[in-house]
Design an enzyme around this catalytic site. Structure first.
Site, PDB file in Angstrom:
ATOM      1  N   GLY A  40       0.790  -1.221   0.000  1.00 46.34           N
ATOM      2  CA  GLY A  40       0.000   0.000   0.000  1.00 46.34           C
ATOM      3  C   GLY A  40       0.820   1.268   0.000  1.00 46.34           C
ATOM      4  O   GLY A  40       0.342   2.318   0.445  1.00 46.34           O
ATOM      5  N   THR A  41       2.045   1.202  -0.517  1.00 46.10           N
ATOM      6  CA  THR A  41       2.943   2.354  -0.432  1.00 46.10           C
ATOM      7  C   THR A  41       2.456   3.556  -1.231  1.00 46.10           C
ATOM      8  O   THR A  41       2.637   4.695  -0.789  1.00 46.10           O
ATOM      9  CB  THR A  41       4.365   1.977  -0.903  1.00 46.10           C
ATOM     10  OG1 THR A  41       4.292   1.292  -2.149  1.00 46.10           O
ATOM     11  CG2 THR A  41       5.050   1.092   0.121  1.00 46.10           C
ATOM     12  N   HIS A  88      11.700  -0.249  -0.362  1.00 44.18           N
ATOM     13  CA  HIS A  88      11.486  -1.633   0.059  1.00 44.18           C
ATOM     14  C   HIS A  88      12.734  -2.193   0.739  1.00 44.18           C
ATOM     15  O   HIS A  88      12.827  -3.400   0.971  1.00 44.18           O
ATOM     16  CB  HIS A  88      11.123  -2.500  -1.147  1.00 44.18           C
ATOM     17  CG  HIS A  88       9.910  -2.023  -1.892  1.00 44.18           C
ATOM     18  ND1 HIS A  88       8.759  -1.632  -1.251  1.00 44.18           N
ATOM     19  CD2 HIS A  88       9.674  -1.862  -3.230  1.00 44.18           C
ATOM     20  CE1 HIS A  88       7.862  -1.263  -2.155  1.00 44.18           C
ATOM     21  NE2 HIS A  88       8.391  -1.394  -3.359  1.00 44.18           N
ATOM     22  N   TYR A 181      -2.401  -1.813   6.854  1.00 42.94           N
ATOM     23  CA  TYR A 181      -3.262  -1.497   5.713  1.00 42.94           C
ATOM     24  C   TYR A 181      -4.737  -1.703   6.068  1.00 42.94           C
ATOM     25  O   TYR A 181      -5.591  -0.862   5.758  1.00 42.94           O
ATOM     26  CB  TYR A 181      -2.857  -2.408   4.553  1.00 42.94           C
ATOM     27  CG  TYR A 181      -3.572  -2.200   3.238  1.00 42.94           C
ATOM     28  CD1 TYR A 181      -2.970  -1.490   2.205  1.00 42.94           C
ATOM     29  CD2 TYR A 181      -4.821  -2.763   3.000  1.00 42.94           C
ATOM     30  CE1 TYR A 181      -3.602  -1.316   0.982  1.00 42.94           C
ATOM     31  CE2 TYR A 181      -5.460  -2.609   1.786  1.00 42.94           C
ATOM     32  CZ  TYR A 181      -4.855  -1.881   0.777  1.00 42.94           C
ATOM     33  OH  TYR A 181      -5.485  -1.717  -0.430  1.00 42.94           O
ATOM     34  N   SER A 216      -9.212   8.214  -0.712  1.00 39.71           N
ATOM     35  CA  SER A 216      -9.996   6.990  -0.842  1.00 39.71           C
ATOM     36  C   SER A 216      -9.525   6.259  -2.096  1.00 39.71           C
ATOM     37  O   SER A 216      -8.952   6.866  -3.007  1.00 39.71           O
ATOM     38  CB  SER A 216     -11.487   7.316  -0.964  1.00 39.71           C
ATOM     39  OG  SER A 216     -11.758   7.977  -2.201  1.00 39.71           O
ATOM     40  N   MET A 220      -8.145   8.058  -5.460  1.00 41.25           N
ATOM     41  CA  MET A 220      -6.729   7.864  -5.776  1.00 41.25           C
ATOM     42  C   MET A 220      -6.549   7.254  -7.157  1.00 41.25           C
ATOM     43  O   MET A 220      -5.659   7.643  -7.924  1.00 41.25           O
ATOM     44  CB  MET A 220      -6.087   6.950  -4.728  1.00 41.25           C
ATOM     45  CG  MET A 220      -5.808   7.634  -3.403  1.00 41.25           C
ATOM     46  SD  MET A 220      -4.307   8.617  -3.440  1.00 41.25           S
ATOM     47  CE  MET A 220      -3.091   7.336  -3.643  1.00 41.25           C
ATOM     48  N   ARG A 245      -5.511  -1.489  -8.422  1.00 43.93           N
ATOM     49  CA  ARG A 245      -6.288  -2.573  -9.008  1.00 43.93           C
ATOM     50  C   ARG A 245      -7.639  -2.718  -8.326  1.00 43.93           C
ATOM     51  O   ARG A 245      -8.671  -2.482  -8.924  1.00 43.93           O
ATOM     52  CB  ARG A 245      -5.490  -3.882  -8.936  1.00 43.93           C
ATOM     53  CG  ARG A 245      -6.065  -5.043  -9.714  1.00 43.93           C
ATOM     54  CD  ARG A 245      -5.171  -6.270  -9.569  1.00 43.93           C
ATOM     55  NE  ARG A 245      -5.037  -6.701  -8.186  1.00 43.93           N
ATOM     56  CZ  ARG A 245      -5.851  -7.580  -7.597  1.00 43.93           C
ATOM     57  NH1 ARG A 245      -6.832  -8.116  -8.278  1.00 43.93           N
ATOM     58  NH2 ARG A 245      -5.668  -7.933  -6.345  1.00 43.93           N
ATOM     59  N   LYS A 246      -7.651  -3.093  -7.038  1.00 48.50           N
ATOM     60  CA  LYS A 246      -8.905  -3.239  -6.296  1.00 48.50           C
ATOM     61  C   LYS A 246      -8.850  -2.528  -4.950  1.00 48.50           C
ATOM     62  O   LYS A 246      -9.823  -1.944  -4.512  1.00 48.50           O
ATOM     63  CB  LYS A 246      -9.221  -4.721  -6.074  1.00 48.50           C
ATOM     64  CG  LYS A 246      -9.717  -5.460  -7.314  1.00 48.50           C
ATOM     65  CD  LYS A 246     -10.189  -6.853  -6.923  1.00 48.50           C
ATOM     66  CE  LYS A 246     -10.783  -7.587  -8.119  1.00 48.50           C
ATOM     67  NZ  LYS A 246     -11.267  -8.936  -7.740  1.00 48.50           N
ATOM     68  N   GLY A 247      -7.708  -2.635  -4.267  1.00 47.76           N
ATOM     69  CA  GLY A 247      -7.582  -1.999  -2.959  1.00 47.76           C
ATOM     70  C   GLY A 247      -8.443  -2.640  -1.887  1.00 47.76           C
ATOM     71  O   GLY A 247      -8.808  -1.990  -0.911  1.00 47.76           O
TER      72      GLY A 247
END
Length: 283
Positions: A40-41, A88, A181, A216, A220, A245-247
Site C-alpha cells: 500500500g505504499t 522496500h 493497511y 480513498s 486515488m 487494481r482493487k484496494g
C-alpha cells in the site's frame, strides 16, 4: 526484470547504488516510508505527502520520484524539504546518518495473502515479468529465499518482516510509526490522525477528513490517471497505470484454492511462530 530496468536506465545499478544510498545526505526533517512491495505504499505516500505539505492536494508526480532504489542521489538531493522517501529496503540499508540520528520511519504492513495476489497481478501487467501461473507464484512467494521478482533487495516477505520486527525490538534509536493497511481501510480518519500526530502535522478534524476523502481508493485511482506525470517511468508506465487494481482486504479468497490456502497457513505458522505481528485477512 531487474537487469532490463538497469540497462534501459529506469533504475540505478543496484550493485553500486546500495553503497551510495548508505552515504547519501540526510536532512533532519527527512521521513522514510518502508514496506514490502504491494503493501500500500502509493496510498500511504499520497496521504503522507498531503500531511507534510499541509494541503489536501495530490502531488503531480509519482512516489517513484522519491524512491531510494529508483533514484540517483542527485535527484534525491534536488527534492524540497521535508523529503518523503519510500523504499522496500531493510532497515540496515537505509542511509547511515538517518539510522544514526533516529529519522522518522513509517512502516507499513498488509496481510501477506493480499500482498501475494496484488504482486502477482502487477507483474502480469509487464510482458515476460513472470511466466508462471498463480500456483507457481505462490510456491515462489512461500519458499524462495529471495529474487528479482520479489524485490530489488534479495529478501522474501517472511525474511523482510522478521528482520523489521527484530529491529523494532532491539534498536534504541528507532523513531517508527507502524500502520496496518487493514486498519487504515477500516478507520481512515483515526489512522490518518495518528500518522499526522507522529509527523507533527495538523490533526484538525475537517482537514483529516478531507485528506481521507481525497485518498480513498476510488479518488486515488482517478487521480493516478488524471493528475500524475508518469513520463519518467518509460517502459514501466503500463504497469503503473494499473497500480490501483482493487484496494480490497480479502481479495486473496478469489485466488487461493483450499489447498493453496492450507499450505500458505502452514508455512506462515512455521516461519512466523515467534512473530508478534498480527494480520487481518478479512474486514
Amino acid at each position: 526484470m531487474a537487469a532490463d530496468n538497469i540497462s534501459n536506465g529506469l533504475v540505478p545499478d543496484w550493485r553500486y547504488h546500495v553503497d551510495v544510498i548508505e552515504g547519501m545526505n540526510y536532512r533532519d526533517d527527512d521521513v522514510f516510508m518502508c514496506a514490502f512491495p504491494k503493501a500500500g505504499t502509493h496510498w500511504i505516500w499520497e496521504i503522507t505527502t498531503m500531511l507534510l505539505d499541509g494541503r489536501p492536494e495530490y502531488s503531480p508526480v509519482s512516489k517513484v520520484t522519491s524512491m531510494l532504489e529508483f533514484s540517483t542521489t542527485d535527484e534525491l538531493d534536488r527534492l524540497t524539504s521535508p523529503r518523503l522517501f519510500n523504499t522496500h529496503l531493510p532497515y540496515k540499508l537505509l542511509p547511515s546518518d538517518a539510522v544514526r540520528k533516529g529519522a522518522k520511519i513509517i512502516f507499513l504492513q498488509r496481510n501477506p495473502k493480499d500482498i501475494a495476489v496484488s504482486y502477482y497481478s502487477m507483474l502480469k501487467q509487464k510482458k515476460n515479468a513472470f511466466p508462471g501461473n498463480f500456483n507457481d507464484w505462490n510456491q515462489l512467494f512461500l519458499f524462495h529465499p529471495g529474487n528479482s521478482y520479489l524485490t530489488v533487495y534479495p529478501k522474501n516477505w517472511f525474511e523482510y518482516t522478521l528482520e523489521w520486527e527484530q529491529v523494532m525490538r532491539s534498536e534504541q534509536r528507532l523513531n517508527l510509526h507502524m500502520i496496518y493497511y487493514e486498519n487504515l481501510k477500516q478507520n481512515p480518519v483515526e489512522e490518518i490522525t495518528r500518522l499526522s500526530r507522529f509527523l507533527g502535522s495538523s490533526t484538525e478534524t475537517m482537514y483529516i477528513s478531507e485528506v481521507a476523502n481525497k485518498c480513498s481508493f476510488r479518488n486515488m485511482k482517478k487521480a493516478n490517471i488524471e493528475t500524475k506525470d508518469l513520463s519518467r517511468l518509460q517502459g514501466e508506465k503500463t504497469m503503473f497505470d494499473s497500480m490501483f487494481r482493487k484496494g480490497e482486504v480479502g481479495d486473496w479468497k478469489n485466488w487461493f484454492t483450499v489447498a493453496q490456502n492450507e499450505l500458505f497457513d502452514k508455512v506462515h505458522s512455521d516461519k512466523m511462530r515467534e512473530c508478534s505481528f498480527l494480520y487481518q485477512y478479512t474486514v
